[in-house]
Design a protein around this motif. Structure first.
Motif, PDB file in Angstrom:
ATOM      1  N   ALA A 167      -3.604  -8.834  -2.888  1.00  0.00           N
ATOM      2  CA  ALA A 167      -4.351  -8.216  -1.798  1.00  0.00           C
ATOM      3  C   ALA A 167      -3.433  -7.813  -0.646  1.00  0.00           C
ATOM      4  N   MET A 168      -2.249  -8.455  -0.540  1.00  0.00           N
ATOM      5  CA  MET A 168      -1.302  -8.079   0.515  1.00  0.00           C
ATOM      6  C   MET A 168      -0.835  -6.639   0.366  1.00  0.00           C
ATOM      7  N   PHE A 169      -0.848  -6.122  -0.863  1.00  0.00           N
ATOM      8  CA  PHE A 169      -0.393  -4.756  -1.081  1.00  0.00           C
ATOM      9  C   PHE A 169      -1.385  -3.732  -0.541  1.00  0.00           C
ATOM     10  N   ALA A 170      -2.546  -4.200  -0.097  1.00  0.00           N
ATOM     11  CA  ALA A 170      -3.502  -3.294   0.537  1.00  0.00           C
ATOM     12  C   ALA A 170      -2.901  -2.672   1.792  1.00  0.00           C
ATOM     13  N   TYR A 171      -2.030  -3.414   2.485  1.00  0.00           N
ATOM     14  CA  TYR A 171      -1.385  -2.859   3.680  1.00  0.00           C
ATOM     15  C   TYR A 171      -0.469  -1.693   3.304  1.00  0.00           C
ATOM     16  N   VAL A 172       0.175  -1.798   2.153  1.00  0.00           N
ATOM     17  CA  VAL A 172       1.008  -0.681   1.685  1.00  0.00           C
ATOM     18  C   VAL A 172       0.119   0.526   1.406  1.00  0.00           C
ATOM     19  N   GLY A 173      -1.037   0.293   0.776  1.00  0.00           N
ATOM     20  CA  GLY A 173      -1.961   1.386   0.510  1.00  0.00           C
ATOM     21  C   GLY A 173      -2.455   2.058   1.773  1.00  0.00           C
ATOM     22  N   VAL A 175      -0.853   2.264   4.640  1.00  0.00           N
ATOM     23  CA  VAL A 175       0.245   3.062   5.194  1.00  0.00           C
ATOM     24  C   VAL A 175       0.397   4.375   4.441  1.00  0.00           C
ATOM     25  N   MET A 176       0.130   4.373   3.140  1.00  0.00           N
ATOM     26  CA  MET A 176       0.225   5.588   2.342  1.00  0.00           C
ATOM     27  C   MET A 176      -0.928   6.557   2.618  1.00  0.00           C
ATOM     28  N   LEU A 177      -2.068   6.029   3.074  1.00  0.00           N
ATOM     29  CA  LEU A 177      -3.256   6.866   3.250  1.00  0.00           C
ATOM     30  C   LEU A 177      -3.393   7.458   4.651  1.00  0.00           C
ATOM     31  N   VAL A 178      -3.008   6.698   5.667  1.00  0.00           N
ATOM     32  CA  VAL A 178      -3.232   7.163   7.035  1.00  0.00           C
ATOM     33  C   VAL A 178      -2.034   7.978   7.514  1.00  0.00           C
ATOM     34  N   ALA A 179      -2.254   8.684   8.589  1.00  0.00           N
ATOM     35  CA  ALA A 179      -1.183   9.491   9.177  1.00  0.00           C
ATOM     36  C   ALA A 179      -0.262   8.592   9.995  1.00  0.00           C
ATOM     37  N   VAL A 180       0.975   8.494   9.563  1.00  0.00           N
ATOM     38  CA  VAL A 180       1.967   7.658  10.243  1.00  0.00           C
ATOM     39  C   VAL A 180       3.065   8.546  10.811  1.00  0.00           C
ATOM     40  N   PRO A 181       3.362   8.458  12.100  1.00  0.00           N
ATOM     41  CA  PRO A 181       4.468   9.240  12.675  1.00  0.00           C
ATOM     42  C   PRO A 181       5.812   8.637  12.267  1.00  0.00           C
ATOM     43  N   TRP A 182       6.300   9.030  11.112  1.00  0.00           N
ATOM     44  CA  TRP A 182       7.472   8.380  10.534  1.00  0.00           C
ATOM     45  C   TRP A 182       8.730   8.555  11.381  1.00  0.00           C
ATOM     46  N   GLN A 183       8.818   9.631  12.112  1.00  0.00           N
ATOM     47  CA  GLN A 183       9.981   9.796  12.979  1.00  0.00           C
ATOM     48  C   GLN A 183      10.004   8.717  14.063  1.00  0.00           C
ATOM     49  N   THR A 184       8.834   8.466  14.642  1.00  0.00           N
ATOM     50  CA  THR A 184       8.731   7.401  15.643  1.00  0.00           C
ATOM     51  C   THR A 184       9.029   6.047  15.012  1.00  0.00           C
ATOM     52  N   GLU A 292      -9.664  -0.887   6.409  1.00  0.00           N
ATOM     53  CA  GLU A 292     -10.820  -0.029   6.142  1.00  0.00           C
ATOM     54  C   GLU A 292     -10.463   1.324   5.537  1.00  0.00           C
ATOM     55  N   PRO A 293      -9.350   1.963   5.918  1.00  0.00           N
ATOM     56  CA  PRO A 293      -9.022   3.248   5.273  1.00  0.00           C
ATOM     57  C   PRO A 293      -8.864   3.141   3.761  1.00  0.00           C
ATOM     58  N   LEU A 294      -8.515   1.966   3.261  1.00  0.00           N
ATOM     59  CA  LEU A 294      -8.342   1.773   1.829  1.00  0.00           C
ATOM     60  C   LEU A 294      -9.553   1.094   1.192  1.00  0.00           C
ATOM     61  N   ALA A 295     -10.011  -0.002   1.797  1.00  0.00           N
ATOM     62  CA  ALA A 295     -11.055  -0.825   1.179  1.00  0.00           C
ATOM     63  C   ALA A 295     -12.460  -0.498   1.676  1.00  0.00           C
ATOM     64  N   HIS A 296     -12.554   0.261   2.744  1.00  0.00           N
ATOM     65  CA  HIS A 296     -13.857   0.668   3.295  1.00  0.00           C
ATOM     66  C   HIS A 296     -14.729  -0.558   3.573  1.00  0.00           C
ATOM     67  N   GLY A 297     -15.923  -0.617   2.984  1.00  0.00           N
ATOM     68  CA  GLY A 297     -16.836  -1.711   3.268  1.00  0.00           C
ATOM     69  C   GLY A 297     -16.404  -3.056   2.727  1.00  0.00           C
ATOM     70  N   TYR A 298     -15.368  -3.085   1.902  1.00  0.00           N
ATOM     71  CA  TYR A 298     -14.872  -4.340   1.335  1.00  0.00           C
ATOM     72  C   TYR A 298     -13.604  -4.818   2.042  1.00  0.00           C
ATOM     73  N   ALA A 299     -13.313  -4.255   3.200  1.00  0.00           N
ATOM     74  CA  ALA A 299     -12.082  -4.613   3.905  1.00  0.00           C
ATOM     75  C   ALA A 299     -12.038  -6.101   4.242  1.00  0.00           C
ATOM     76  N   ARG A 300     -13.176  -6.643   4.690  1.00  0.00           N
ATOM     77  CA  ARG A 300     -13.206  -8.069   5.042  1.00  0.00           C
ATOM     78  C   ARG A 300     -12.923  -8.945   3.818  1.00  0.00           C
ATOM     79  N   HIS A 301     -13.418  -8.525   2.662  1.00  0.00           N
ATOM     80  CA  HIS A 301     -13.224  -9.309   1.455  1.00  0.00           C
ATOM     81  C   HIS A 301     -11.772  -9.249   0.976  1.00  0.00           C
ATOM     82  N   VAL A 302     -11.165  -8.072   1.084  1.00  0.00           N
ATOM     83  CA  VAL A 302      -9.754  -7.948   0.694  1.00  0.00           C
ATOM     84  C   VAL A 302      -8.884  -8.799   1.614  1.00  0.00           C
TER      85      VAL A 302
END
Length: 433
Positions: A167-173, A175-184, A292-302
């Motif tokens: 479930a820790m890899f959800a944070y990687v997911g 980061v891949m889904l949302v807009a991240v200012p990689w230069q910053t 939530e961007p990855l797990a949506h309504g199951y974010a609390r469970h993840v």
């Protein structure tokens, strides 16, 4: 009392030797469960709050602290390998009782509180699935962890629990889904950004407290002592050098995995809670919003699964290293059986203190995330004396003879020690000036 078998004899052959199952608490070393065990709920909460409150401004801590964190662990292992004793035993022999008992008391207090808040986090996670009283869940989860530690070897224990840490890899997911200012992000990796405020310095101390973890140093040293004991007689210099090279590779990889995991949590929190301005008071629901961007309504469970897995993997080294530190305060000779027995009983004491503290926190209605953050802050505020004693020990000729730690290792370790001290002094100045 349950027992497990150790097949290594002193002469390299095999024999049947029985050792208590709970003696695994002195056998915590590198493994695939690194990311979750090093980034326990206290770390996850602290990195989440750091990203939510300060965006990408604290990413540099996880990057720039990496060399010093590795150096400290290498020094701890080197001292143990050369002397054949853990850090507590070495400190008892080479420092005055005042400094020694202060270091042990600090370590016991910080670890017991860390255990308590991790149990509290696991209780809140279980409540997501089953509901019920948080206090009773704290008792049940703490006792279950103690039972597992006492009766099952860590290798078997981790093989089952490690799957929860996926479930820790959800944070990687995220980061891949949302807009991240990689230069910053790239800039903040290497260029520190300071804010001369009490809250920012407190968060810096908390992040340092979860990154430069004293219990990892004690566990690393005790692992080397156990390895030395299984090998039997002292090794020649060439064999010692080979063992040090292997240990160095393991430490470099393990610490890198741990810090990368922390970076993903902080980046995900910064990209969701901070940039979207969704920061509120800290609780498990707000922490779940990162996912939530990855797990949506199951974010609390993840999130709950991640907290349960990381807690079950982190409690053994936390409790085990504290038990080793206290047991090492007494002379138990070279007998493995006597040593295991003392460590085992102190393990029970430390866990009972942690469970009782967790229940007290639930009765006071302390928010789990707030308690997790406090634990990281306590670690960061009290780590400096332990680091000072460790680095000085590595250069004591009466402790390590002519095999003093390389000056690069000592320099990097002093950097971490001075950084934690300066951050603490800055916080005290801002609070009381």
């Amino acid at each position: 009392m349950p027992f497990r078998r150790n097949n290594l004899s002193r002469d390299g052959g095999t024999h049947r030797a029985w050792r208590p199952a709970h003696s695994w608490s002195a056998d915590v070393g590198p493994g695939l469960i690194t990311i979750a065990s090093d980034n326990d709920p206290s770390g996850i909460a602290t990195y989440t709050l750091a990203g939510a409150w300060y965006g990408f401004d604290l990413l540099w801590v996880c990057v720039l602290s990496y060399p010093s964190t590795v150096a400290l662990q290498l020094i701890a292992a080197r001292v143990a390998a050369i002397t054949g004793r853990g850090l507590t035993s070495n400190m008892r022999q080479h420092y005055s009782p005042l400094f020694f008992y202060f270091a042990v008391a600090r370590f016991l207090f910080a670890n017991a509180f860390n255990i308590a808040v991790d149990i509290l986090a696991m209780s809140a996670a279980l409540q997501v699935f089953f509901g019920g009283s948080l206090a009773w869940l704290a008792v049940l989860s703490g006792c279950a962890s103690l039972l597992l530690q006492w009766s099952i070897s860590y290798a078997r224990y981790a093989q089952a629990i490690k799957w929860l840490t996926l479930a820790m890899f959800a944070y990687v997911g995220v980061v891949m889904l949302v807009a991240v200012p990689w230069q910053t992000v790239g800039i903040r990796f290497l260029i520190p950004r300071f804010a001369w405020t009490e809250d920012y310095i407190a968060m810096l101390i908390a992040v340092l407290g979860t990154t430069v973890s004293p219990y990892l140093l004690f566990a690393q040293a005790e692992q080397e002592v156990q390895d030395e004991g299984r090998r039997g007689a002292a090794r020649p210099q060439e064999a010692l050098n080979r063992a040090m090279r292997k240990m160095r590779r393991d430490t470099l990889l393990r610490t890198a995995l741990s810090n990368v995991g922390a970076l993903f949590v902080m980046i995900a929190a910064a990209a969701t809670l901070h940039l979207m301005q969704r920061t509120h008071s800290g609780d498990t629901v707000i922490m779940a919003r990162v996912l939530e961007p990855l797990a949506h309504g199951y974010a609390r469970h993840v999130l709950a699964i991640a907290l349960i897995g990381s807690t079950l993997l982190a409690l053994p080294p936390l409790a085990g290293s504290a038990a080793q530190a206290v047991a090492g305060s007494f002379h138990y000779g070279r007998s493995d059986r006597v040593r295991d027995k003392k460590i085992g009983w102190w393990l029970v004491v430390v866990m009972v203190i942690g469970i009782s503290t967790a229940v007290a926190l639930t009765l006071r209605d302390v928010e789990p995330v707030r308690a997790l953050y406090w634990s990281a802050l306590v670690n960061g505020m009290t780590v400096t004396p332990v680091l000072v004693l460790l680095v000085l020990l590595s250069s004591k000729r009466e402790a390590v003879g002519n095999l003093k730690a390389h000056w690069v290792l000592r320099a990097l370790s002093w950097v971490a020690t001075i950084a934690t001290a300066v951050a603490l002094l800055a916080h005290l100045w801002l609070e009381f000036a």
